[in-house]
Design a protein around this motif. Structure first.
Motif, PDB file in Angstrom:
ATOM      1  N   ALA A 227      34.880  18.153 -31.382  1.00 44.98           N
ATOM      2  CA  ALA A 227      36.204  18.443 -31.927  1.00 44.98           C
ATOM      3  C   ALA A 227      37.207  18.243 -30.949  1.00 44.98           C
ATOM      4  N   ALA A 228      37.021  18.990 -29.689  1.00 45.67           N
ATOM      5  CA  ALA A 228      38.228  18.898 -28.840  1.00 45.67           C
ATOM      6  C   ALA A 228      38.522  17.556 -28.547  1.00 45.67           C
ATOM      7  N   LEU A 229      37.545  16.689 -28.320  1.00 51.30           N
ATOM      8  CA  LEU A 229      37.888  15.346 -27.935  1.00 51.30           C
ATOM      9  C   LEU A 229      38.900  14.509 -29.003  1.00 51.30           C
ATOM     10  N   TYR A 230      38.449  14.618 -30.383  1.00 49.37           N
ATOM     11  CA  TYR A 230      38.911  14.079 -31.165  1.00 49.37           C
ATOM     12  C   TYR A 230      40.291  14.731 -31.725  1.00 49.37           C
ATOM     13  N   SER A 231      40.499  15.887 -31.234  1.00 46.88           N
ATOM     14  CA  SER A 231      41.865  16.596 -31.503  1.00 46.88           C
ATOM     15  C   SER A 231      43.055  16.033 -30.557  1.00 46.88           C
ATOM     16  N   ASN A 232      42.588  15.210 -29.534  1.00 47.80           N
ATOM     17  CA  ASN A 232      43.443  14.758 -28.605  1.00 47.80           C
ATOM     18  C   ASN A 232      44.405  13.334 -29.226  1.00 47.80           C
ATOM     19  N   LEU A 235      44.941   9.686 -27.966  1.00 48.34           N
ATOM     20  CA  LEU A 235      43.562   8.880 -28.212  1.00 48.34           C
ATOM     21  C   LEU A 235      43.697   8.664 -29.683  1.00 48.34           C
ATOM     22  N   LYS A 236      43.058   7.413 -29.894  1.00 49.94           N
ATOM     23  CA  LYS A 236      42.612   7.035 -31.172  1.00 49.94           C
ATOM     24  C   LYS A 236      41.503   6.078 -31.249  1.00 49.94           C
ATOM     25  N   ASP A 237      40.881   5.717 -32.214  1.00 51.35           N
ATOM     26  CA  ASP A 237      39.603   4.821 -32.424  1.00 51.35           C
ATOM     27  C   ASP A 237      38.791   5.290 -31.283  1.00 51.35           C
ATOM     28  N   ILE A 238      38.177   6.578 -31.401  1.00 56.17           N
ATOM     29  CA  ILE A 238      37.387   7.152 -30.193  1.00 56.17           C
ATOM     30  C   ILE A 238      36.006   6.743 -30.927  1.00 56.17           C
ATOM     31  N   ARG A 239      35.083   6.152 -29.763  1.00 59.01           N
ATOM     32  CA  ARG A 239      33.890   5.698 -30.190  1.00 59.01           C
ATOM     33  C   ARG A 239      32.828   6.170 -29.031  1.00 59.01           C
ATOM     34  N   ILE A 240      32.111   7.484 -29.234  1.00 58.51           N
ATOM     35  CA  ILE A 240      31.246   7.918 -28.385  1.00 58.51           C
ATOM     36  C   ILE A 240      30.033   7.272 -27.829  1.00 58.51           C
ATOM     37  N   GLU A 241      30.223   7.008 -26.750  1.00 56.85           N
ATOM     38  CA  GLU A 241      28.623   6.423 -26.267  1.00 56.85           C
ATOM     39  C   GLU A 241      27.786   7.432 -25.720  1.00 56.85           C
ATOM     40  N   ARG A 242      28.137   8.541 -25.023  1.00 60.61           N
ATOM     41  CA  ARG A 242      27.100   9.426 -24.743  1.00 60.61           C
ATOM     42  C   ARG A 242      27.761  10.977 -25.020  1.00 60.61           C
ATOM     43  N   SER A 243      27.079  11.816 -25.504  1.00 60.88           N
ATOM     44  CA  SER A 243      27.294  13.415 -25.392  1.00 60.88           C
ATOM     45  C   SER A 243      26.105  14.176 -25.198  1.00 60.88           C
ATOM     46  N   GLU A 244      26.074  14.879 -24.309  1.00 61.10           N
ATOM     47  CA  GLU A 244      25.061  15.612 -23.733  1.00 61.10           C
ATOM     48  C   GLU A 244      25.243  16.927 -23.365  1.00 61.10           C
ATOM     49  N   SER A 245      24.451  17.781 -23.377  1.00 57.89           N
ATOM     50  CA  SER A 245      24.523  19.352 -22.857  1.00 57.89           C
ATOM     51  C   SER A 245      23.530  19.238 -21.651  1.00 57.89           C
ATOM     52  N   PHE A 246      24.125  20.058 -20.593  1.00 61.23           N
ATOM     53  CA  PHE A 246      23.071  20.234 -19.492  1.00 61.23           C
ATOM     54  C   PHE A 246      23.334  21.393 -18.767  1.00 61.23           C
ATOM     55  N   ARG A 247      22.500  21.644 -17.706  1.00 64.51           N
ATOM     56  CA  ARG A 247      22.898  22.750 -16.911  1.00 64.51           C
ATOM     57  C   ARG A 247      23.066  22.312 -15.424  1.00 64.51           C
ATOM     58  N   LEU A 248      23.979  22.676 -14.722  1.00 67.32           N
ATOM     59  CA  LEU A 248      24.330  22.277 -13.311  1.00 67.32           C
ATOM     60  C   LEU A 248      24.864  23.650 -12.473  1.00 67.32           C
ATOM     61  N   LYS A 249      24.318  24.072 -11.398  1.00 69.55           N
ATOM     62  CA  LYS A 249      24.614  25.088 -10.872  1.00 69.55           C
ATOM     63  C   LYS A 249      24.806  26.589 -11.503  1.00 69.55           C
ATOM     64  N   GLY A 250      23.877  26.642 -12.307  1.00 70.35           N
ATOM     65  CA  GLY A 250      23.740  27.697 -13.123  1.00 70.35           C
ATOM     66  C   GLY A 250      24.587  27.941 -14.532  1.00 70.35           C
ATOM     67  N   GLN A 251      25.455  26.969 -14.689  1.00 70.42           N
ATOM     68  CA  GLN A 251      26.294  26.900 -15.737  1.00 70.42           C
ATOM     69  C   GLN A 251      26.056  25.950 -16.803  1.00 70.42           C
ATOM     70  N   ASP A 252      26.448  26.120 -17.826  1.00 72.10           N
ATOM     71  CA  ASP A 252      26.118  25.289 -19.195  1.00 72.10           C
ATOM     72  C   ASP A 252      27.299  24.240 -19.196  1.00 72.10           C
ATOM     73  N   TRP A 253      27.187  23.075 -19.324  1.00 68.24           N
ATOM     74  CA  TRP A 253      27.976  22.152 -19.472  1.00 68.24           C
ATOM     75  C   TRP A 253      27.794  21.341 -20.760  1.00 68.24           C
ATOM     76  N   HIS A 254      28.959  20.610 -21.061  1.00 67.31           N
ATOM     77  CA  HIS A 254      28.659  19.443 -22.166  1.00 67.31           C
ATOM     78  C   HIS A 254      29.770  18.184 -21.833  1.00 67.31           C
ATOM     79  N   GLU A 255      28.975  17.225 -21.714  1.00 69.00           N
ATOM     80  CA  GLU A 255      29.839  15.877 -21.281  1.00 69.00           C
ATOM     81  C   GLU A 255      29.910  14.956 -22.194  1.00 69.00           C
ATOM     82  N   ILE A 256      30.858  14.196 -22.384  1.00 68.77           N
ATOM     83  CA  ILE A 256      31.144  13.308 -23.126  1.00 68.77           C
ATOM     84  C   ILE A 256      31.900  12.047 -22.704  1.00 68.77           C
ATOM     85  N   VAL A 257      31.228  10.713 -22.736  1.00 69.55           N
ATOM     86  CA  VAL A 257      31.739   9.460 -22.248  1.00 69.55           C
ATOM     87  C   VAL A 257      32.112   8.666 -23.627  1.00 69.55           C
ATOM     88  N   ALA A 258      33.350   8.260 -23.636  1.00 69.26           N
ATOM     89  CA  ALA A 258      33.734   7.488 -25.110  1.00 69.26           C
ATOM     90  C   ALA A 258      34.792   6.303 -24.721  1.00 69.26           C
TER      91      ALA A 258
END
Length: 312
Positions: A227-232, A235-258
């Protein structure tokens, strides 16, 4: 003698009152004001807050030419679409500077009262936003108005000082340089000779510390990130290629490439958004690059994100 003591005492009180009425400037901010009683400097953003009264005053610094664009958008129709039911709009003078003060009632996403002040200066445009959440408790309209009408602007603060006052540190800049600090909680980076970037002619990286808590762990964080990405609005015509959650250095992350299109120019671009969740706060990083520079810049965006150290 009594008269002399009384006069001296009165002078002391007058001096104390004058001192107390001096504008207070948050670290590295060119905007300051005389805060309402019991409202303290925020450690989360450039401005003031009182958590018990659910009240905040935030500052944002913009180029001088932004005044006309901002002031033209402060209409009942435009602000109603943004969740503000306008009650008043007036032109005010802050010393020799022209300003516009708008007040109203918030209808979404939270209920409460809101005030917007836009002030014009030769070197900058200042945007000051005051909010009191909930019902009629907190600060009165006159208290907030008095604070906003005390707004003062000072001369330039160095970019290095502004960056040092951010609520996070960069362990790795990956060849990027800071261009502008916004609202005391976000910074724009680029790589290239230009400070004003059009059509993503240079790669851009924006880092911002949150003012609000993140959603709880789980699927809602994925929805939140998308939702944060689409509210930008860049940008328009957003097409997500990758959207994933993971842990790194003890922290929760979510990363999107589009893939997306830069709204104004129609330029095809690639965007990487990384959100690091850190307790009741988060840092959001958005990198934009032209498609032909994708393989070169995405690893650099990732390196900057990995090197973030928060001061929460």
């Amino acid at each position: 003698m009594k008269a002399l003591v009384a006069t001296a005492f009165g002078l002391v009180l007058s001096a104390q009152a004058a001192s107390a009425a001096e504008p207070v400037f948050p670290p590295a901010s060119r905007i300051g004001l005389v805060p309402p009683q019991d409202m303290a400097l925020s450690k989360r953003f450039s401005g003031f807050e009182n958590e018990e009264r659910a009240a905040v005053i935030t500052f944002a610094e913009m180029p001088p030419q932004a005044f006309n664009q901002l002031s033209s958008g402060l209409t009942k129709e435009v602000l109603k679409k943004q969740g503000l039911d306008v009650k008043s709009r007036e032109d005010v003078k802050l010393g020799s500077k022209n300003a516009i003060l708008v007040s109203g009632t918030m209808t979404r996403p939270e209920m409460g009262r809101k005030w917007l002040l836009v002030v014009k200066d030769d070197a900058m445009t200042g945007l000051v936003v005051a909010q009191v959440h909930g019902g009629q408790d907190g600060y009165s309209d006159s208290q907030i108005r008095d604070a906003l009408k005390s707004v003062a602007l000072r001369r330039d603060v160095s970019l290095d000082e502004q960056v040092s006052a951010l609520p996070f540190r960069l362990g790795e800049k990956a060849g990027f340089r800071p261009v502008r600090v916004m609202a005391g909680n976000s910074v724009l980076f680029t790589d290239g000779p230009k400070d004003t970037i059009k059509s993503v002619e240079q790669p851009i990286m924006i880092l911002a510390a949150s003012l609000q808590p993140p959603p709880p762990p789980g699927e809602r964080r994925k929805q939140f990130a998308q939702a944060a990405l689409y509210s930008n609005q860049v940008l328009k015509d957003i097409r997500i290629e990758r959207s994933e959650s993971f842990r790194l250095k003890g922290q929760d992350w979510h990363e999107i490439v589009a893939r997306a299109v830069e709204a104004e120019s129609g330029q095809p671009i690639v965007v990487m958004q990384s959100i690091r969740f850190d307790g009741d706060r988060y840092v959001r990083m958005v990198g934009l690059t032209r498609e032909e520079q994708r393989d070169q810049n995405l690893p650099r965006f990732r390196a900057i994100a990995d090197g973030i150290e928060t001061n929460f």
